[in-house]
Design a protein around this motif. Structure first.
Motif, mmCIF file in Angstrom:
data_model
loop_
_atom_site.group_PDB
_atom_site.id
_atom_site.type_symbol
_atom_site.label_atom_id
_atom_site.label_comp_id
_atom_site.label_asym_id
_atom_site.label_seq_id
_atom_site.Cartn_x
_atom_site.Cartn_y
_atom_site.Cartn_z
ATOM 1 N N VAL A 72 36.062 24.476 27.761
ATOM 2 C CA VAL A 72 35.433 24.947 29.003
ATOM 3 C C VAL A 72 36.070 24.261 30.209
ATOM 4 O O VAL A 72 36.363 24.907 31.229
ATOM 5 N N LYS A 73 36.304 22.962 30.103
ATOM 6 C CA LYS A 73 36.951 22.246 31.206
ATOM 7 C C LYS A 73 38.354 22.781 31.460
ATOM 8 O O LYS A 73 38.796 22.908 32.606
ATOM 9 N N LYS A 74 39.060 23.103 30.403
ATOM 10 C CA LYS A 74 40.404 23.661 30.536
ATOM 11 C C LYS A 74 40.378 24.976 31.316
ATOM 12 O O LYS A 74 41.233 25.217 32.179
ATOM 13 N N VAL A 75 39.389 25.805 31.043
ATOM 14 C CA VAL A 75 39.258 27.087 31.757
ATOM 15 C C VAL A 75 38.966 26.832 33.235
ATOM 16 O O VAL A 75 39.574 27.453 34.123
ATOM 17 N N CYS A 76 38.034 25.943 33.519
ATOM 18 C CA CYS A 76 37.690 25.652 34.917
ATOM 19 C C CYS A 76 38.881 25.059 35.673
ATOM 20 O O CYS A 76 39.112 25.399 36.843
ATOM 21 N N ASP A 77 39.646 24.195 35.011
ATOM 22 C CA ASP A 77 40.838 23.639 35.647
ATOM 23 C C ASP A 77 41.866 24.725 35.937
ATOM 24 O O ASP A 77 42.549 24.693 36.965
ATOM 25 N N ALA A 78 41.986 25.697 35.031
ATOM 26 C CA ALA A 78 42.938 26.789 35.240
ATOM 27 C C ALA A 78 42.555 27.629 36.456
ATOM 28 O O ALA A 78 43.416 28.028 37.247
ATOM 29 N N TYR A 79 41.258 27.885 36.631
ATOM 30 C CA TYR A 79 40.824 28.655 37.801
ATOM 31 C C TYR A 79 40.986 27.846 39.085
ATOM 32 O O TYR A 79 41.294 28.409 40.143
ATOM 33 N N ALA A 80 40.789 26.538 39.009
ATOM 34 C CA ALA A 80 41.014 25.699 40.190
ATOM 35 C C ALA A 80 42.492 25.725 40.591
ATOM 36 O O ALA A 80 42.820 25.810 41.783
ATOM 37 N N THR A 81 43.384 25.671 39.602
ATOM 38 C CA THR A 81 44.822 25.753 39.884
ATOM 39 C C THR A 81 45.187 27.115 40.454
ATOM 40 O O THR A 81 45.986 27.226 41.395
ATOM 41 N N PHE A 82 44.591 28.168 39.894
ATOM 42 C CA PHE A 82 44.850 29.525 40.381
ATOM 43 C C PHE A 82 44.412 29.659 41.840
ATOM 44 O O PHE A 82 45.127 30.232 42.674
ATOM 45 N N LYS A 83 43.250 29.121 42.176
ATOM 46 C CA LYS A 83 42.759 29.180 43.546
ATOM 47 C C LYS A 83 43.678 28.416 44.491
ATOM 48 O O LYS A 83 43.958 28.878 45.618
ATOM 49 N N ALA A 84 44.174 27.257 44.055
ATOM 50 C CA ALA A 84 45.094 26.481 44.889
ATOM 51 C C ALA A 84 46.398 27.238 45.119
ATOM 52 O O ALA A 84 46.962 27.215 46.223
ATOM 53 N N ASN A 85 46.882 27.946 44.092
ATOM 54 C CA ASN A 85 48.099 28.745 44.243
ATOM 55 C C ASN A 85 47.880 29.905 45.206
ATOM 56 O O ASN A 85 48.789 30.276 45.957
ATOM 57 N N LEU A 86 46.695 30.488 45.179
ATOM 58 C CA LEU A 86 46.388 31.562 46.131
ATOM 59 C C LEU A 86 46.427 31.031 47.559
ATOM 60 O O LEU A 86 46.996 31.661 48.461
ATOM 61 N N ARG A 87 45.798 29.865 47.771
ATOM 62 C CA ARG A 87 45.782 29.285 49.122
ATOM 63 C C ARG A 87 47.186 28.945 49.601
ATOM 64 O O ARG A 87 47.497 29.064 50.786
ATOM 65 N N ALA A 88 48.043 28.531 48.669
ATOM 66 C CA ALA A 88 49.413 28.158 49.030
ATOM 67 C C ALA A 88 50.324 29.362 49.217
ATOM 68 O O ALA A 88 51.480 29.213 49.627
ATOM 69 N N GLY A 89 49.812 30.567 48.906
ATOM 70 C CA GLY A 89 50.618 31.773 49.069
ATOM 71 C C GLY A 89 51.596 32.024 47.956
ATOM 72 O O GLY A 89 52.542 32.811 48.114
ATOM 73 N N ASN A 90 51.401 31.384 46.796
ATOM 74 C CA ASN A 90 52.342 31.548 45.691
ATOM 75 C C ASN A 90 52.247 32.911 45.013
ATOM 76 O O ASN A 90 53.125 33.265 44.218
ATOM 77 N N TYR A 91 51.182 33.662 45.288
ATOM 78 C CA TYR A 91 51.056 35.023 44.770
ATOM 79 C C TYR A 91 51.264 36.056 45.873
ATOM 80 O O TYR A 91 50.896 37.215 45.715
ATOM 81 N N GLY A 92 51.848 35.635 46.986
ATOM 82 C CA GLY A 92 52.111 36.552 48.079
ATOM 83 C C GLY A 92 50.982 36.540 49.099
ATOM 84 O O GLY A 92 49.924 35.946 48.883
ATOM 85 N N PRO A 93 51.189 37.209 50.232
ATOM 86 C CA PRO A 93 50.164 37.243 51.282
ATOM 87 C C PRO A 93 48.951 38.055 50.850
ATOM 88 O O PRO A 93 49.019 38.869 49.917
ATOM 89 N N GLU A 94 47.845 37.824 51.516
ATOM 90 C CA GLU A 94 46.619 38.553 51.206
ATOM 91 C C GLU A 94 46.839 40.051 51.395
ATOM 92 O O GLU A 94 47.374 40.491 52.412
ATOM 93 N N GLY A 95 46.423 40.833 50.396
ATOM 94 C CA GLY A 95 46.600 42.278 50.438
ATOM 95 C C GLY A 95 47.859 42.774 49.771
ATOM 96 O O GLY A 95 48.028 43.985 49.585
ATOM 97 N N SER A 96 48.774 41.858 49.372
ATOM 98 C CA SER A 96 50.004 42.280 48.695
ATOM 99 C C SER A 96 49.685 42.739 47.271
ATOM 100 O O SER A 96 48.685 42.336 46.671
ATOM 101 N N LYS A 97 50.547 43.587 46.728
ATOM 102 C CA LYS A 97 50.312 44.141 45.392
ATOM 103 C C LYS A 97 50.258 43.045 44.335
ATOM 104 O O LYS A 97 49.427 43.080 43.424
#
Length: 385
Positions: A72-97
């Motif tokens: 469970v902790k591993k899953v929560c850590d993965a979502y925290a990392t995913f959220k940090a990558n979103l904030r950093a723009g690593n998945y592209g700008p908001e609204g991008s495909k």
């Protein structure tokens, strides 16, 4: 600071190896089930997600109590990392495909993804170089491991989690060790490091580290891939990237790490560690757009990270400076003009007439800028003794 020590497990039998594989698969399937619940119900905090899925994944995937908690902790850590990558723009700008596609599905784990083990699930015996580890087939005791002398020294200070990893059919444990950060000596001049493509690193004391061997190998492989790729066929893997990153010196080293060792070693003499001055590569890239294909052949950010990491361990201060015009400015009289750099390797000042290797001149400018920035307090000073 946190560092890692890696050891290789040597299962004594096929039964032990199968038990380790089955454990990784069960934990990662449980992680995927928990991730779906976290995504569907927006339960990204550990306590609420554990309350929702703990009993289910423990029963459905035959996990022990601690294994379910770590999953469970591993899953929560993965979502925290995913959220940090979103904030950093690593998945592209908001609204991008790409960003929409990433946000539209839960985080997924491969069946052989690394699994964290705490001290209740994993026991180290450093005297006999063995571990006892929980698996879905019962606890395996006395599994031998091998590692470097440096890793053994670090393991003596180990506390907390270790990750079980499987690569190419082999099993490894990666332990995280929290060691005190050494005190950083006050600066008495900086060792400038100029990063480039022809010469991967040049220092202000005249040391030049060439990338010629790797560039030749990569170009040969790039040409070969061009002759072998046909329509409808997957491109061949970039073995040049593997060569660049994994050229060994010792069991767990890489070419970037070698350069990092060399640069940090240049800053150290008995009784004194010279602070390092590095380029701010986020600004340096803009000046090299015409060399984009070749530029991506070298991971400058990775090299800088290796150098900074090793410098921190050695108690060496690191300062990043703006690299603009370091190749055009004279390191003796400060005259700046584009014609000062006659060729890629030759620098001739139009004002004072000094002749230097162009990268050596650039590294001297970087050292000067770091010293000036430190004197005026434009950098965050590390703690000093």
């Amino acid at each position: 600071m946190k560092i890692t020590a890696q050891v290789k497990l040597l299962p004594a039998s096929a039964h032990d190896a199968d038990a380790l594989v089955a454990t990784l698969r069960a934990c990662n399937r449980a992680a995927n089930a928990a991730s779906q619940v976290a995504f569907a119900k927006d339960l990204k905090r550990r306590n609420v997600l554990q309350e929702a899925v703990y009993h289910r994944i423990k029963a459905d995937f035959d996990l022990g109590a601690q294994a379910a908690v770590r999953t469970v902790k591993k899953v929560c850590d993965a979502y925290a990392t995913f959220k940090a990558n979103l904030r950093a723009g690593n998945y592209g700008p908001e609204g991008s495909k790409r960003r929409i596609r990433a946000e539209s599905k839960p985080v997924r784990f491969r069946e052989t993804s690394a699994q964290p083990f705490d001290d209740r699930m994993l026991t180290w015996n450093l005297d006999t170089r063995t571990v006892s580890v929980w698996t879905v087939a019962g606890r395996l005791k006395g599994i031998p491991f091998v590692c470097s002398p440096e890793a053994m020294r670090l393991l003596a200070q180990r506390k907390g989690e270790s990750d079980l990893v499987m690569r190419d059919g082999m099993f490894f444990l990666i332990a995280t060790i929290d060691i005190p950060e050494p005190e950083v000596s006050g600066p008495d001049g900086f060792l400038g490091v100029d990063l480039g493509i022809v010469n991967i690193a040049t220092t202000s004391d005249g040391r030049i580290m060439s990338s010629r061997q790797v560039n030749r190998y990569r170009q040969r492989k790039r040409d070969l891939r061009g002759t072998l790729v046909f329509p409808g066929r997957d491109p061949l893997p970039d073995t040049g990237q593997v060569f660049q990153t994994d050229t060994p010196r010792g069991a767990f080293s890489s070419m970037h790490e070698l350069l990092g060792d060399d640069v940090v070693a240049l800053g150290g003499v008995p009784g004194f560690l010279a602070p390092l001055a590095l380029e701010d590569t986020s600004r340096a890239f803009g000046a090299l757009l015409l060399e984009l294909a070749r530029l991506h052949s070298w991971a400058f950010a990775q090299l800088g990270a290796f150098v900074e990491y090793k410098a921190r361990r050695a108690g060496v201060a690191v300062v990043h400076v703006d690299p603009r015009n370091t190749s055009r400015q004279c390191s003796e009289c400060w005259h700046t003009h584009r014609t000062n750099r006659v060729t890629q390797a030759r620098f001739v000042c139009r004002s004072c007439g000094i002749v230097l290797h162009a990268d050596h001149n650039g590294s001297r400018n970087i050292a000067h800028r770091a010293d000036a920035a430190w004197q005026r307090g434009a950098v965050n000073h590390p703690r000093t003794p």
